[in-house]
Design a protein around this motif. Structure first.
Motif, PDB file in Angstrom:
ATOM      1  N   ALA A   1       0.846  -1.190   0.000  1.00  0.00           N
ATOM      2  CA  ALA A   1       0.000   0.000   0.000  1.00  0.00           C
ATOM      3  C   ALA A   1       0.884   1.244   0.000  1.00  0.00           C
ATOM      4  CB  ALA A   1      -0.916   0.004   1.218  1.00  0.00           C
ATOM      5  N   LEU A   2       0.426   2.275  -0.681  1.00  0.00           N
ATOM      6  CA  LEU A   2       1.205   3.504  -0.820  1.00  0.00           C
ATOM      7  C   LEU A   2       0.279   4.705  -0.774  1.00  0.00           C
ATOM      8  CD1 LEU A   2       3.941   4.932  -1.601  1.00  0.00           C
ATOM      9  CD2 LEU A   2       3.188   4.707  -3.982  1.00  0.00           C
ATOM     10  N   ALA A   3       0.677   5.744  -0.028  1.00  0.00           N
ATOM     11  CA  ALA A   3      -0.041   7.020  -0.026  1.00  0.00           C
ATOM     12  C   ALA A   3       0.545   7.904  -1.124  1.00  0.00           C
ATOM     13  CB  ALA A   3       0.093   7.708   1.335  1.00  0.00           C
ATOM     14  N   LEU A   4      -0.276   8.362  -2.044  1.00  0.00           N
ATOM     15  CA  LEU A   4       0.214   9.121  -3.190  1.00  0.00           C
ATOM     16  C   LEU A   4       0.595  10.561  -2.854  1.00  0.00           C
ATOM     17  CD1 LEU A   4      -2.049   7.893  -6.141  1.00  0.00           C
ATOM     18  CD2 LEU A   4       0.210   7.087  -5.421  1.00  0.00           C
ATOM     19  N   THR A   5       0.484  10.944  -1.589  1.00  0.00           N
ATOM     20  CA  THR A   5       0.960  12.274  -1.178  1.00  0.00           C
ATOM     21  C   THR A   5       2.363  12.203  -0.587  1.00  0.00           C
ATOM     22  OG1 THR A   5      -0.244  11.923   0.896  1.00  0.00           O
ATOM     23  CG2 THR A   5      -1.310  13.272  -0.773  1.00  0.00           C
ATOM     24  N   SER A   6       3.012  11.046  -0.691  1.00  0.00           N
ATOM     25  CA  SER A   6       4.315  10.865  -0.045  1.00  0.00           C
ATOM     26  C   SER A   6       5.437  11.610  -0.757  1.00  0.00           C
ATOM     27  CB  SER A   6       4.666   9.368   0.025  1.00  0.00           C
ATOM     28  OG  SER A   6       3.727   8.662   0.796  1.00  0.00           O
ATOM     29  N   ASP A   7       5.372  11.723  -2.086  1.00  0.00           N
ATOM     30  CA  ASP A   7       6.477  12.289  -2.864  1.00  0.00           C
ATOM     31  C   ASP A   7       6.192  13.757  -3.189  1.00  0.00           C
ATOM     32  OD1 ASP A   7       8.460  12.929  -4.760  1.00  0.00           O
ATOM     33  OD2 ASP A   7       8.570  10.845  -5.450  1.00  0.00           O
ATOM     34  N   VAL A   8       6.789  14.644  -2.401  1.00  0.00           N
ATOM     35  CA  VAL A   8       6.546  16.079  -2.574  1.00  0.00           C
ATOM     36  C   VAL A   8       7.038  16.555  -3.928  1.00  0.00           C
ATOM     37  CG1 VAL A   8       7.080  18.368  -1.676  1.00  0.00           C
ATOM     38  CG2 VAL A   8       6.630  16.488  -0.096  1.00  0.00           C
ATOM     39  N   ALA A   9       8.148  16.002  -4.420  1.00  0.00           N
ATOM     40  CA  ALA A   9       8.679  16.420  -5.716  1.00  0.00           C
ATOM     41  C   ALA A   9       7.689  16.120  -6.835  1.00  0.00           C
ATOM     42  CB  ALA A   9      10.011  15.720  -5.987  1.00  0.00           C
ATOM     43  N   VAL A  10       7.098  14.929  -6.809  1.00  0.00           N
ATOM     44  CA  VAL A  10       6.119  14.561  -7.832  1.00  0.00           C
ATOM     45  C   VAL A  10       4.881  15.459  -7.733  1.00  0.00           C
ATOM     46  CG1 VAL A  10       4.514  12.761  -8.574  1.00  0.00           C
ATOM     47  CG2 VAL A  10       6.886  12.175  -8.052  1.00  0.00           C
ATOM     48  N   LEU A  11       4.373  15.665  -6.526  1.00  0.00           N
ATOM     49  CA  LEU A  11       3.179  16.481  -6.350  1.00  0.00           C
ATOM     50  C   LEU A  11       3.391  17.907  -6.850  1.00  0.00           C
ATOM     51  CD1 LEU A  11       2.010  15.434  -2.758  1.00  0.00           C
ATOM     52  CD2 LEU A  11       0.971  14.786  -4.929  1.00  0.00           C
ATOM     53  N   THR A  12       4.511  18.507  -6.478  1.00  0.00           N
ATOM     54  CA  THR A  12       4.748  19.901  -6.874  1.00  0.00           C
ATOM     55  C   THR A  12       5.070  20.013  -8.359  1.00  0.00           C
ATOM     56  OG1 THR A  12       7.045  19.691  -6.098  1.00  0.00           O
ATOM     57  CG2 THR A  12       5.451  20.671  -4.582  1.00  0.00           C
ATOM     58  N   ALA A  13       5.727  19.010  -8.919  1.00  0.00           N
ATOM     59  CA  ALA A  13       6.006  19.036 -10.360  1.00  0.00           C
ATOM     60  C   ALA A  13       4.710  18.962 -11.161  1.00  0.00           C
ATOM     61  CB  ALA A  13       6.927  17.880 -10.745  1.00  0.00           C
ATOM     62  N   LEU A  14       3.852  18.025 -10.808  1.00  0.00           N
ATOM     63  CA  LEU A  14       2.584  17.891 -11.527  1.00  0.00           C
ATOM     64  C   LEU A  14       1.694  19.109 -11.307  1.00  0.00           C
ATOM     65  CD1 LEU A  14       1.804  14.124 -10.818  1.00  0.00           C
ATOM     66  CD2 LEU A  14       2.379  15.137 -13.030  1.00  0.00           C
ATOM     67  N   GLY A  15       1.621  19.593 -10.059  1.00  0.00           N
ATOM     68  CA  GLY A  15       0.794  20.748  -9.775  1.00  0.00           C
ATOM     69  C   GLY A  15       1.272  21.992 -10.500  1.00  0.00           C
ATOM     70  N   ASN A  16       2.583  22.183 -10.597  1.00  0.00           N
ATOM     71  CA  ASN A  16       3.151  23.371 -11.218  1.00  0.00           C
ATOM     72  C   ASN A  16       3.206  23.260 -12.739  1.00  0.00           C
ATOM     73  OD1 ASN A  16       4.732  25.979 -10.956  1.00  0.00           O
ATOM     74  ND2 ASN A  16       6.229  24.719 -12.050  1.00  0.00           N
ATOM     75  N   ASP A  17       3.621  22.103 -13.255  1.00  0.00           N
ATOM     76  CA  ASP A  17       3.874  21.952 -14.686  1.00  0.00           C
ATOM     77  C   ASP A  17       2.633  21.544 -15.483  1.00  0.00           C
ATOM     78  OD1 ASP A  17       6.448  22.484 -13.931  1.00  0.00           O
ATOM     79  OD2 ASP A  17       7.164  20.422 -14.145  1.00  0.00           O
ATOM     80  N   VAL A  18       1.688  20.889 -14.848  1.00  0.00           N
ATOM     81  CA  VAL A  18       0.492  20.428 -15.563  1.00  0.00           C
ATOM     82  C   VAL A  18      -0.740  21.110 -14.966  1.00  0.00           C
ATOM     83  CG1 VAL A  18      -0.785  18.427 -16.416  1.00  0.00           C
ATOM     84  CG2 VAL A  18       1.665  18.203 -15.920  1.00  0.00           C
ATOM     85  N   ALA A  19      -1.264  20.549 -13.875  1.00  0.00           N
ATOM     86  CA  ALA A  19      -2.417  21.135 -13.181  1.00  0.00           C
ATOM     87  C   ALA A  19      -2.604  20.393 -11.872  1.00  0.00           C
ATOM     88  CB  ALA A  19      -3.685  21.027 -14.022  1.00  0.00           C
ATOM     89  N   PHE A  20      -3.066  21.113 -10.859  1.00  0.00           N
ATOM     90  CA  PHE A  20      -3.253  20.472  -9.561  1.00  0.00           C
ATOM     91  C   PHE A  20      -4.260  19.333  -9.652  1.00  0.00           C
ATOM     92  CE2 PHE A  20      -4.996  19.978  -5.295  1.00  0.00           C
ATOM     93  CZ  PHE A  20      -3.841  19.963  -4.523  1.00  0.00           C
ATOM     94  N   GLU A  21      -5.216  19.439 -10.552  1.00  0.00           N
ATOM     95  CA  GLU A  21      -6.270  18.431 -10.662  1.00  0.00           C
ATOM     96  C   GLU A  21      -5.750  17.052 -11.056  1.00  0.00           C
ATOM     97  OE1 GLU A  21      -6.424  21.438 -11.862  1.00  0.00           O
ATOM     98  OE2 GLU A  21      -8.199  22.354 -10.937  1.00  0.00           O
ATOM     99  N   VAL A  22      -4.509  16.968 -11.579  1.00  0.00           N
ATOM    100  CA  VAL A  22      -4.013  15.676 -12.068  1.00  0.00           C
ATOM    101  C   VAL A  22      -2.956  15.062 -11.155  1.00  0.00           C
ATOM    102  CG1 VAL A  22      -4.483  16.402 -14.435  1.00  0.00           C
ATOM    103  CG2 VAL A  22      -2.149  16.614 -13.525  1.00  0.00           C
ATOM    104  N   ILE A  23      -2.737  15.641  -9.968  1.00  0.00           N
ATOM    105  CA  ILE A  23      -1.603  15.191  -9.152  1.00  0.00           C
ATOM    106  C   ILE A  23      -1.705  13.726  -8.738  1.00  0.00           C
ATOM    107  CG2 ILE A  23      -1.026  17.492  -8.291  1.00  0.00           C
ATOM    108  CD1 ILE A  23      -2.482  16.790  -5.687  1.00  0.00           C
ATOM    109  N   PHE A  24      -2.907  13.196  -8.639  1.00  0.00           N
ATOM    110  CA  PHE A  24      -3.072  11.781  -8.300  1.00  0.00           C
ATOM    111  C   PHE A  24      -3.348  10.939  -9.539  1.00  0.00           C
ATOM    112  CE2 PHE A  24      -4.782  13.917  -4.330  1.00  0.00           C
ATOM    113  CZ  PHE A  24      -3.585  13.816  -3.646  1.00  0.00           C
ATOM    114  N   ALA A  25      -4.117  11.467 -10.480  1.00  0.00           N
ATOM    115  CA  ALA A  25      -4.447  10.709 -11.693  1.00  0.00           C
ATOM    116  C   ALA A  25      -3.193  10.359 -12.484  1.00  0.00           C
ATOM    117  CB  ALA A  25      -5.419  11.511 -12.565  1.00  0.00           C
ATOM    118  N   ARG A  26      -2.249  11.296 -12.614  1.00  0.00           N
ATOM    119  CA  ARG A  26      -1.022  11.028 -13.365  1.00  0.00           C
ATOM    120  C   ARG A  26      -0.183   9.952 -12.680  1.00  0.00           C
ATOM    121  NH1 ARG A  26       1.188  14.548 -17.263  1.00  0.00           N
ATOM    122  NH2 ARG A  26      -0.535  15.398 -18.496  1.00  0.00           N
TER     123      ARG A  26
END
Length: 234
Positions: free
Chosen positions: A110-135
């Motif tokens: 099991a994994l919490a998808l909020t664990s990787d701050v780098a991934v979350l901020t990259a997706l939120g900044n470079d794509v859109a916050f709405e896709v931070i988990f879907a991607r």
């Protein structure tokens, strides 16, 4: 320190309106204590009643969800949990429950998808916050895996998008919401939806915590009654 010292007049007025007893030299502390006691007991009764209502409404669905998730784990499935704010801590709690179940129990992936701050901020900044988990699910998820999305409102766009992506990938989808379920209840992407019938964020999160704890216990029982352990991840 004198209340309000060093504050602007407006800030001091705001503090006074929030905490009037701090500024009232003649405060009746017995009355304050009695009010705190009354409020605490009232909130305890509220959550007990809400948990009972969740059981009445969802007992059969929780059992069915536990059976479905146990089958997924037995077949090598993995669980991904996610939420925003306080719900993100619930996602971490769920991941911890399965990966660290205690003495004598087999850990489950099991994994919490909020664990990787780098991934979350990259997706939120470079794509859109709405896709931070879907991607993340598009990259990591496989058919037969499990997703657990948590939201008090049920309306968080990033949670709904992730559940929709999980459905597209053929994953087992579980949703936790409050109020009337919001977009989570309307999107048609949730296999197992548990809506806490409350408008209080505090009571919603408390009832959600109880529900996923019960779900975890039932999944362990299902696994113990079957093979007793999940297969290694594919």
């Amino acid at each position: 320190m004198v209340p309000g010292a060093g504050m602007s007049s407006a800030a001091s007025d705001d503090m006074r309106s929030l905490y009037p007893s701090l500024y009232d030299g003649g405060a009746d502390f017995d009355a304050v204590l009695a009010e705190v006691t009354r409020s605490t007991v009232e909130k305890a009764h509220e959550i007990v009643a809400l948990r009972a209502e969740m059981c009445r409404r969802n007992a059969g669905r929780i059992a069915a969800c536990a059976r479905a998730l146990a089958r997924s784990f037995e077949q090598g499935g993995r669980l991904f949990a996610f939420g925003n704010g306080g719900s993100s801590t619930d996602g971490h709690a769920i991941a911890e429950l399965f990966t660290n179940p205690g003495p004598g129990a087999c850990p489950l992936p099991a994994l919490a998808l909020t664990s990787d701050v780098a991934v979350l901020t990259a997706l939120g900044n470079d794509v859109a916050f709405e896709v931070i988990f879907a991607r993340q699910l598009a990259a990591l998820g496989r058919t037969g895996d499990i997703v657990v999305g948590l939201s008090t409102s049920g309306g968080s766009a990033d949670i709904v998008h992730a559940l929709e992506e999980a459905r597209r990938l053929g994953m087992v989808t579980v949703g936790f919401a409050g109020y009337d379920g919001g977009r989570m209840a309307e999107c048609g992407a949730v296999d197992h939806l548990f809506v806490v019938p409350s408008s209080s964020v505090h009571r919603i999160q408390e009832a959600q915590t109880t529900t996923y704890q019960v779900l975890w216990e039932l999944i362990r029982r299902e696994l113990d009654a079957g093979t007793g352990r999940a297969e290694s991840p594919r």
